[in-house]
Design an enzyme around this catalytic site. Structure first.
Site, PDB file in Angstrom:
ATOM      1  CG  HIS A   1      -2.249 -18.548 -19.381  1.00  0.00           C
ATOM      2  ND1 HIS A   1      -1.946 -18.119 -20.647  1.00  0.00           N
ATOM      3  CD2 HIS A   1      -1.097 -18.988 -18.830  1.00  0.00           C
ATOM      4  CE1 HIS A   1      -0.655 -18.306 -20.854  1.00  0.00           C
ATOM      5  NE2 HIS A   1      -0.123 -18.835 -19.777  1.00  0.00           N
TER       6      HIS A   1
ATOM      7  CG  ASP B   1       3.223 -21.015 -12.081  1.00  0.00           C
ATOM      8  OD1 ASP B   1       4.332 -21.549 -12.078  1.00  0.00           O
ATOM      9  OD2 ASP B   1       2.938 -20.029 -12.775  1.00  0.00           O
TER      10      ASP B   1
HETATM   11  N1  COA Z   1      -7.810 -14.971  -9.664  1.00  0.00           N
HETATM   12  C1  COA Z   1      -8.975 -14.321  -9.722  1.00  0.00           C
HETATM   13  N2  COA Z   1      -9.421 -13.707 -10.822  1.00  0.00           N
HETATM   14  C2  COA Z   1      -8.644 -13.763 -11.918  1.00  0.00           C
HETATM   15  C3  COA Z   1      -7.416 -14.425 -11.911  1.00  0.00           C
HETATM   16  C4  COA Z   1      -7.000 -15.051 -10.734  1.00  0.00           C
HETATM   17  N3  COA Z   1      -5.825 -15.710 -10.677  1.00  0.00           N
HETATM   18  N4  COA Z   1      -6.845 -14.331 -13.133  1.00  0.00           N
HETATM   19  C5  COA Z   1      -7.695 -13.616 -13.879  1.00  0.00           C
HETATM   20  N5  COA Z   1      -8.790 -13.276 -13.139  1.00  0.00           N
HETATM   21  C6  COA Z   1      -9.939 -12.520 -13.581  1.00  0.00           C
HETATM   22  C7  COA Z   1      -9.647 -11.037 -13.556  1.00  0.00           C
HETATM   23  O1  COA Z   1      -9.912 -10.469 -12.296  1.00  0.00           O
HETATM   24  C8  COA Z   1     -10.590 -10.553 -14.623  1.00  0.00           C
HETATM   25  O2  COA Z   1     -11.894 -10.595 -14.097  1.00  0.00           O
HETATM   26  P1  COA Z   1     -12.958  -9.451 -14.427  1.00  0.00           P
HETATM   27  O3  COA Z   1     -13.157  -9.516 -15.908  1.00  0.00           O
HETATM   28  O4  COA Z   1     -14.145  -9.851 -13.623  1.00  0.00           O
HETATM   29  O5  COA Z   1     -12.302  -8.175 -13.992  1.00  0.00           O
HETATM   30  C9  COA Z   1     -10.511 -11.649 -15.673  1.00  0.00           C
HETATM   31  O6  COA Z   1     -10.190 -12.848 -14.941  1.00  0.00           O
HETATM   32  C10 COA Z   1      -9.468 -11.413 -16.740  1.00  0.00           C
HETATM   33  O7  COA Z   1      -8.198 -11.307 -16.104  1.00  0.00           O
HETATM   34  P2  COA Z   1      -7.028 -10.356 -16.504  1.00  0.00           P
HETATM   35  O8  COA Z   1      -6.453  -9.735 -15.276  1.00  0.00           O
HETATM   36  O9  COA Z   1      -7.427  -9.454 -17.612  1.00  0.00           O
HETATM   37  O10 COA Z   1      -5.992 -11.384 -17.071  1.00  0.00           O
HETATM   38  P3  COA Z   1      -4.512 -11.065 -17.466  1.00  0.00           P
HETATM   39  O11 COA Z   1      -4.311 -11.688 -18.792  1.00  0.00           O
HETATM   40  O12 COA Z   1      -4.166  -9.622 -17.383  1.00  0.00           O
HETATM   41  O13 COA Z   1      -3.685 -11.785 -16.334  1.00  0.00           O
HETATM   42  C11 COA Z   1      -2.486 -13.378 -15.156  1.00  0.00           C
HETATM   43  C12 COA Z   1      -3.150 -13.044 -16.486  1.00  0.00           C
HETATM   44  C13 COA Z   1      -1.750 -14.706 -15.308  1.00  0.00           C
HETATM   45  C14 COA Z   1      -1.485 -12.298 -14.784  1.00  0.00           C
HETATM   46  C15 COA Z   1      -3.585 -13.471 -14.061  1.00  0.00           C
HETATM   47  O14 COA Z   1      -4.476 -14.493 -14.418  1.00  0.00           O
HETATM   48  C16 COA Z   1      -3.003 -13.706 -12.684  1.00  0.00           C
HETATM   49  O15 COA Z   1      -2.568 -12.767 -12.033  1.00  0.00           O
HETATM   50  N6  COA Z   1      -2.984 -14.977 -12.211  1.00  0.00           N
HETATM   51  C17 COA Z   1      -2.420 -15.273 -10.917  1.00  0.00           C
HETATM   52  C18 COA Z   1      -0.896 -15.352 -11.016  1.00  0.00           C
HETATM   53  C19 COA Z   1      -0.446 -16.584 -11.735  1.00  0.00           C
HETATM   54  O16 COA Z   1      -0.910 -17.689 -11.471  1.00  0.00           O
HETATM   55  N7  COA Z   1       0.544 -16.400 -12.637  1.00  0.00           N
HETATM   56  C20 COA Z   1       1.107 -17.475 -13.397  1.00  0.00           C
HETATM   57  C21 COA Z   1       0.711 -17.368 -14.839  1.00  0.00           C
HETATM   58  S1  COA Z   1       1.245 -18.770 -15.763  1.00  0.00           S
END
Ligand code: COA
Length: 379
Positions: free
Chosen positions: A264, A315
């Site tokens: 998140h 989700d």
């Molecule tokens: N699966 C695997 N790794 C994840 C992850 C996931 N769902 N969500 C975050 N991470 C990891 C990233 O790869 C990153 O790791 P690193 O530091 O080793 O590179 C770290 O956690 C930070 O993530 P980041 O991409 O900076 O978070 P964000 O704030 O940009 O993204 C989301 C947030 C929600 C977009 C992301 O967590 C995601 O894509 N989740 C899956 C989709 C989802 O469930 N969306 C609904 C949100 S309510």
């Protein structure tokens, strides 16, 4: 000019940027969510969804008479205009429900009884009409697609119960009624998430409520936002048994792929909604099929936490709740929209009261001073 551009600092993804003030909801990074000051942990098992609609639109809970009046207003507004019904019937059978919803929210705007009236009162009534119609729209789409007759709502039912009834065509049992009510309360609002921001950007230009909600629906559809729940279900089917969980997750992490339903932008710990959804899912999953999937989810949750230190978001268990309620996967995101539309409309009304154009800037990284070459001289 170029100098000023160089000095601009880009906050990628607007991470941590406060782009508006709001009294509607607060997402606490430490793992709590408040609607107008009320912790959702208290609302989820005490309030009705109708009370939450009133709360988000008015910044206070209703008394009994106000709650009854809202319930009645919602019930009267659930019917769809005939051209919207006809358009749903003729929608491409392969289109995604969110595509139909996006088009039909916009279409509803054509039939607004008072389109020129942008007073607070007119917009609040408009908000209630939109909130009332979205579940009807999604239910009717599903019934049409599956060759079933539309089902009319029942006045005595709660709004959430009517939604499930119109969708499935059969009354919900006690457990399902509670599940649906809580699902809708938990999805009603969530600070300045991407779709709410999109709605506020549109409202900030002075555009109408239908336009703002259309923007929000298009934004929610993406798999990093509301679309994640459909992808969660896909993953649950790809993992054939609980024994395959560890390997599946490890492969995803090794391939640097995102595990849907996890992580998140704001929460540093567990999403406060996910414990409630896990609890709802556990109560619903008594059948062999659903119990197996529930156990698979628990294993995925523990594995992702151990291997990556991240937690499920709204989700993850919402997907299981939807599945256990008999909602097909392609309708998951639209169920989310049926509830979040309340938060969207509340934020649009708040944006109107602030009346500011949301217009950030960007840092230009392209070239300057290029010479125009006539087309016939270009290679
Ligand atoms: N699966 C695997 N790794 C994840 C992850 C996931 N769902 N969500 C975050 N991470 C990891 C990233 O790869 C990153 O790791 P690193 O530091 O080793 O590179 C770290 O956690 C930070 O993530 P980041 O991409 O900076 O978070 P964000 O704030 O940009 O993204 C989301 C947030 C929600 C977009 C992301 O967590 C995601 O894509 N989740 C899956 C989709 C989802 O469930 N969306 C609904 C949100 S309510």
């Amino acid at each position: 000019m170029a100098e000023e551009n160089h000095e601009r600092v880009v906050i990628r993804g607007l991470r941590g940027v406060a782009a508006a003030t709001t009294r509607i909801s607060f997402v606490d990074p430490l793992g709590a969510l408040y609607y107008s000051g009320y912790n959702i942990d208290h609302l989820v098992d005490q309030a009705t969804y109708e009370e939450v609609i009133f709360l988000l639109l008015n910044n206070r809970l209703p008394n009994q008479a106000e709650s009854d009046a809202l319930k009645s207003q919602l019930f009267s507004a659930m019917r769809l205009p005939k051209p919207v019904v006809e358009r749903i019937k003729s929608a491409s059978p392969t289109s995604h429900p969110m595509e139909v919803l996006r088009t039909e929210i916009s279409h509803l705007g054509e039939f607004d009884p008072e389109p020129e009236d942008m007073s607070d009162e007119a917009n609040k009534n408009r908000a209630i009409r939109i909130v009332a119609k979205v579940p009807t729209l999604i239910s009717f789409l599903y019934r049409t697609r599956t060759g079933q007759e539309a089902v009319a709502p029942i006045r005595e039912n709660s709004f959430a119960e009517n939604f499930l009834y119109m969708f499935r065509g059969q009354p919900a049992d006690q457990q399902e009624r509670i599940a649906m009510e809580r699902y809708m309360i938990l999805h009603a609002d969530h600070g300045l998430n991407a779709s709410t921001f999109a709605a506020r950007v549109t409202a900030g230009t002075g555009s109408d409520l239908y336009s703002a909600i259309t923007s929000a629906v298009g934004t929610l559809k993406g798999s990093f936002h509301g679309g994640a729940s459909e992808r969660v279900m896909k993953m649950l089917y790809e993992i054939n048994s609980i024994d395959e969980v560890e390997q599946y997750i490890q492969t995803m992490l090794d391939d640097k792929k995102k595990i849907m339903g996890f992580g998140h932008r704001v929460y540093n710990s567990e999403d406060p909604r996910s414990k409630h959804l896990r609890d709802i899912a556990e109560k619903l999953c008594h059948q062999k099929d659903t119990l197996e999937i529930y156990n698979k989810c628990k294993k995925i949750e523990l594995t992702v936490r151990d291997k990556k230190g991240i937690f499920p978001n709204v989700d993850f268990y919402a997907a299981l709740v939807m599945h256990a309620l008999g909602v097909p996967r392609e309708f998951f995101t639209s169920f989310f929209a049926c509830s979040r539309v309340t938060g969207w409309t509340a934020h649009v009304l708040e944006q109107y009261s602030d009346a500011v154009l949301i217009r950030p800037t960007s840092k230009y990284t392209g070239e300057f001073g290029r010479k125009y070459v006539p087309i016939e001289k270009r290679t």
